[in-house]
Design a protein around this motif. Structure first.
Motif, PDB file in Angstrom:
ATOM      1  N   GLY A   1       0.833  -1.329  -0.068  1.00  0.00           N
ATOM      2  CA  GLY A   1      -0.062   0.147   0.180  1.00  0.00           C
ATOM      3  C   GLY A   1       0.715   1.229   0.124  1.00  0.00           C
ATOM      4  O   GLY A   1       2.072   1.300   0.240  1.00  0.00           O
ATOM      5  N   LEU A   2       0.194   2.601  -0.354  1.00  0.00           N
ATOM      6  CA  LEU A   2       0.749   3.666  -0.335  1.00  0.00           C
ATOM      7  C   LEU A   2       1.693   3.869   0.901  1.00  0.00           C
ATOM      8  O   LEU A   2       2.803   4.482   0.903  1.00  0.00           O
ATOM      9  CB  LEU A   2      -0.164   4.810  -0.783  1.00  0.00           C
ATOM     10  CG  LEU A   2       0.471   5.976  -0.720  1.00  0.00           C
ATOM     11  CD1 LEU A   2       1.745   6.273  -1.950  1.00  0.00           C
ATOM     12  CD2 LEU A   2      -0.608   7.157  -1.153  1.00  0.00           C
ATOM     13  N   GLU A   3       0.932   3.869   2.189  1.00  0.00           N
ATOM     14  CA  GLU A   3       1.787   4.110   3.267  1.00  0.00           C
ATOM     15  C   GLU A   3       2.765   3.461   3.538  1.00  0.00           C
ATOM     16  O   GLU A   3       3.825   3.880   4.013  1.00  0.00           O
ATOM     17  CB  GLU A   3       0.789   4.387   4.438  1.00  0.00           C
ATOM     18  CG  GLU A   3      -0.323   5.509   4.302  1.00  0.00           C
ATOM     19  CD  GLU A   3       0.320   7.080   3.933  1.00  0.00           C
ATOM     20  OE1 GLU A   3       1.508   7.340   4.903  1.00  0.00           O
ATOM     21  OE2 GLU A   3       0.058   7.663   3.237  1.00  0.00           O
ATOM     22  N   LYS A   4       2.785   2.145   3.135  1.00  0.00           N
ATOM     23  CA  LYS A   4       3.862   1.190   3.410  1.00  0.00           C
ATOM     24  C   LYS A   4       4.967   1.504   2.502  1.00  0.00           C
ATOM     25  O   LYS A   4       5.982   1.302   2.575  1.00  0.00           O
ATOM     26  CB  LYS A   4       3.163  -0.204   3.401  1.00  0.00           C
ATOM     27  CG  LYS A   4       2.518  -0.586   4.472  1.00  0.00           C
ATOM     28  CD  LYS A   4       2.001  -2.155   4.336  1.00  0.00           C
ATOM     29  CE  LYS A   4       1.526  -2.766   5.507  1.00  0.00           C
ATOM     30  NZ  LYS A   4       1.234  -4.111   5.783  1.00  0.00           N
ATOM     31  N   ARG A   5       4.693   1.796   1.387  1.00  0.00           N
ATOM     32  CA  ARG A   5       5.615   2.430   0.325  1.00  0.00           C
ATOM     33  C   ARG A   5       6.398   3.598   0.846  1.00  0.00           C
ATOM     34  O   ARG A   5       7.744   3.503   1.083  1.00  0.00           O
ATOM     35  CB  ARG A   5       5.319   2.869  -0.919  1.00  0.00           C
ATOM     36  CG  ARG A   5       4.548   1.672  -1.784  1.00  0.00           C
ATOM     37  CD  ARG A   5       3.801   1.857  -3.046  1.00  0.00           C
ATOM     38  NE  ARG A   5       3.203   0.759  -3.615  1.00  0.00           N
ATOM     39  CZ  ARG A   5       3.164   0.165  -4.837  1.00  0.00           C
ATOM     40  NH1 ARG A   5       3.525   0.947  -5.718  1.00  0.00           N
ATOM     41  NH2 ARG A   5       2.349  -0.740  -5.117  1.00  0.00           N
ATOM     42  N   ARG A   6       6.001   4.267   1.395  1.00  0.00           N
ATOM     43  CA  ARG A   6       6.694   5.598   2.035  1.00  0.00           C
ATOM     44  C   ARG A   6       7.390   5.120   3.189  1.00  0.00           C
ATOM     45  O   ARG A   6       8.417   5.865   3.686  1.00  0.00           O
ATOM     46  CB  ARG A   6       5.601   6.928   2.393  1.00  0.00           C
ATOM     47  CG  ARG A   6       5.017   7.437   1.249  1.00  0.00           C
ATOM     48  CD  ARG A   6       4.092   8.430   1.804  1.00  0.00           C
ATOM     49  NE  ARG A   6       3.283   9.327   0.477  1.00  0.00           N
ATOM     50  CZ  ARG A   6       2.293   9.495   0.285  1.00  0.00           C
ATOM     51  NH1 ARG A   6       1.317   9.323   1.262  1.00  0.00           N
ATOM     52  NH2 ARG A   6       1.836  10.124  -0.852  1.00  0.00           N
TER      53      ARG A   6
ATOM     54  N   PRO B   1      -4.114   2.650  -9.412  1.00  0.00           N
ATOM     55  CA  PRO B   1      -2.931   2.364  -9.450  1.00  0.00           C
ATOM     56  C   PRO B   1      -2.137   3.235  -8.452  1.00  0.00           C
ATOM     57  O   PRO B   1      -2.707   4.290  -7.901  1.00  0.00           O
ATOM     58  CB  PRO B   1      -2.513   2.888 -10.858  1.00  0.00           C
ATOM     59  CG  PRO B   1      -3.661   3.766 -11.425  1.00  0.00           C
ATOM     60  CD  PRO B   1      -4.718   3.266 -10.782  1.00  0.00           C
ATOM     61  N   LEU B   2      -1.275   2.781  -7.968  1.00  0.00           N
ATOM     62  CA  LEU B   2      -0.365   3.519  -6.987  1.00  0.00           C
ATOM     63  C   LEU B   2       0.970   3.873  -7.471  1.00  0.00           C
ATOM     64  O   LEU B   2       1.467   3.509  -8.456  1.00  0.00           O
ATOM     65  CB  LEU B   2       0.053   2.375  -5.722  1.00  0.00           C
ATOM     66  CG  LEU B   2      -1.198   1.681  -5.065  1.00  0.00           C
ATOM     67  CD1 LEU B   2      -0.884   0.809  -4.124  1.00  0.00           C
ATOM     68  CD2 LEU B   2      -1.986   3.125  -4.259  1.00  0.00           C
ATOM     69  N   PRO B   3       1.446   4.986  -6.832  1.00  0.00           N
ATOM     70  CA  PRO B   3       2.832   5.590  -7.446  1.00  0.00           C
ATOM     71  C   PRO B   3       3.975   4.593  -7.294  1.00  0.00           C
ATOM     72  O   PRO B   3       3.847   3.716  -5.939  1.00  0.00           O
ATOM     73  CB  PRO B   3       2.803   6.729  -6.557  1.00  0.00           C
ATOM     74  CG  PRO B   3       2.072   6.675  -5.202  1.00  0.00           C
ATOM     75  CD  PRO B   3       1.007   6.090  -5.811  1.00  0.00           C
TER      76      PRO B   3
END
Length: 485
Positions: A258-263, A291-293
């Motif tokens: 997920g997005l927060e996990k990517r960060r 889609p996620l960055p």
């Protein structure tokens, strides 16, 4: 009399190598004399409780050494009582052995590539004709190790528009994603250093780092992607040089970070001063959801090296991949590539460029996504209806794989020979393990199968798995250890 063959599924040495080594010792010692017939692969696999492909792989190595010889209709026989003058096995000995899986079952859940019915063959033919009608002199000359210049410019511009390439970045074209990983393992000089990789993981990624001499540390992957708590604990315990991750539809689990996990992953990498290799070959295969960055898009600290290719989108045999990374990294990769193969095939790159510029590649990707959505839903529905109670499986929003975990104490590798006899093949979870073998797990790849074949395959697997559950339960109730299947 020679001692019985004993195989240890918990050992680091693959089963087929253990079997090959023990049979080889028997032949060289004379325990298996010249001219003696050896058991057929199916028979020996049944005796040892292993996959038939394991025995076939061992026999293939013995035949390559001239120690056995197969005769059509008669079987295989010991053909030598002494080894070759040069002991190539000793000369080529390696701590890591890769395994080529050759699935021959009628319903093949092994291959993660698009099916033949989804290959853009006519589009490729058209683009090939268009390229060959043009001025091909530059294409056919020796070129730059960086890749075919027009394709590099196209890909870099595309990456800049997406925010995945900054002013300090450059791009290198490789012969597929696998060569990109190999070049990175060399260029980053990982020998003796720790590399954090997903566990379970695509074996080709694992072996690249093992062969580079890195100390491979497996980080568990759950349904929501890489376990960042486990990664944080690893980074606290020891210095890690590189973190390799597949954020979108990870192979084999299909999990997406997920997005927060990517960060959070980038924050951990920044604190640890670890490079991040982002394997982004599946991002174009999203079937539903937003889609996620990419990690490369989110990276503000020049940490991320991104790998992409077209093998999952277009033609698996079109070996074109690329790396986007800071210029210093690309320069080092280009130097290693020049010593490896001078440069990747420019004709393939030119045809790919034409596919992309003409819009045919994007049109094909949309068709592939529509078919992938239908096949994924067919697989998930069939898993829910046919697999035994207690089975768990991932529910990805794209990609090519679903990770199945059978109820304990089922062992997917031990059951595989029965599935193959019924015409269905899959990859057992042990094949993807780094440090934590999941004996009850298996990977089902759906991209190459139409929905009706997926349904048939899951019906067969469901019957086999349910029967094994019943057999294990009956053995437990009788106070007996169940026999190896």
């Amino acid at each position: 009399m020679a001692p019985p063959i004993r195989l240890d599924p918990r050992a680091e040495e693959p089963l087929y190598r253990q079997l090959y080594r023990q049979l080889r010792e028997r032949i060289l010692s004379g325990a298996l004399p010249h001219g003696q017939r050896i058991p057929p692969t199916r028979e020996l696999a049944g005796q040892l409780g292993v996959n038939r492909a394991t025995v076939a792989a061992a026999y293939e190595l013995l035949e390559q050494e001239g120690l056995i010889r197969g005769h059509v209709g008669r079987g295989s026989f010991v053909s030598a009582a002494a080894g070759p003058a040069m002991d190539w096995e000793a000369r080529l000995a390696s701590a890591a052995e890769t395994r080529a899986w050759d699935a021959r079952a009628r319903i093949d859940f092994v291959s993660a590539r698009p099916g033949d019915d989804l290959l853009p063959l006519e589009e490729f033919r058209a683009c090939g004709r268009e390229v060959l009608r043009g001025d091909i002199a530059d294409i056919l000359r020796l070129g730059s190790p960086y890749g075919y210049a027009p394709l590099r410019e196209f890909l870099l511009e595309q990456a800049r528009r997406e925010g995945a390439a900054r002013d300090h970045d450059d791009l290198l074209v490789t012969s597929g994603c696998q060569q990109a990983l190999d070049l990175l393992s060399r260029a980053l000089a990982l020998e003796g250093q720790a590399a954090a990789i997903e566990d379970p993981v695509y074996p080709g990624l694992r072996e690249v780092f093992v062969r580079a001499g890195a100390r491979v540390a497996g980080v568990p992957v759950h349904d929501t992607g890489l376990d960042l708590d486990a990664l944080a604990r690893l980074l606290e315990r020891e210095p890690v040089a590189v973190i390799a991750v597949t954020p979108n539809f990870q192979n084999p689990t299909g999990a997406t970070l997920g997005l927060e996990k990517r960060r959070e992953l980038l924050r951990l990498a920044r604190q640890a001063r670890a490079a991040v290799i982002e394997n982004d070959i599946y991002s174009g295969l999203r079937y539903e959801g937003d889609p996620l960055p990419s990690l490369k898009q989110l990276d503000e600290d020049r940490l991320v090296i991104q790998i992409r290719s077209v093998s999952k989108l277009a033609l698996p045999g079109l070996r074109v991949g690329w790396v986007t990374a800071p210029r210093e990294v690309i320069r080092r990769l280009a130097a290693w590539k020049q010593t490896s193969d001078l440069h990747s095939d420019h004709l393939s790159q030119a045809v790919l460029l034409r596919l992309a510029e003409s819009g045919r590649l994007e049109a094909h990707r949309r068709r592939l996504a529509a078919a992938g959505r239908e096949r994924l839903h067919a697989l998930l529905d069939a898993c829910a209806r046919h697999l035994p109670a207690g089975t768990r499986f991932t529910r990805p929003e794209g990609g090519t794989n679903v990770w199945v975990r059978l109820p304990e104490p089922l062992d997917s590798e031990r059951i595989l020979p029965r599935a193959e006899e019924s015409g269905v093949s899959y990859l057992p979870g042990r094949w993807f393990a780094v440090q934590r073998p999941q004996t009850g797990a298996l990977r089902l790849s759906f991209a190459g199968l139409p929905p009706e074949v997926i349904e048939e395959g899951l019906q067969i697997l469901g019957r086999i798995f349910r029967k094994e559950v019943q057999r294990q339960r009956a053995a437990a109730e009788a106070g007996l250890a169940p026999a190896i299947v």
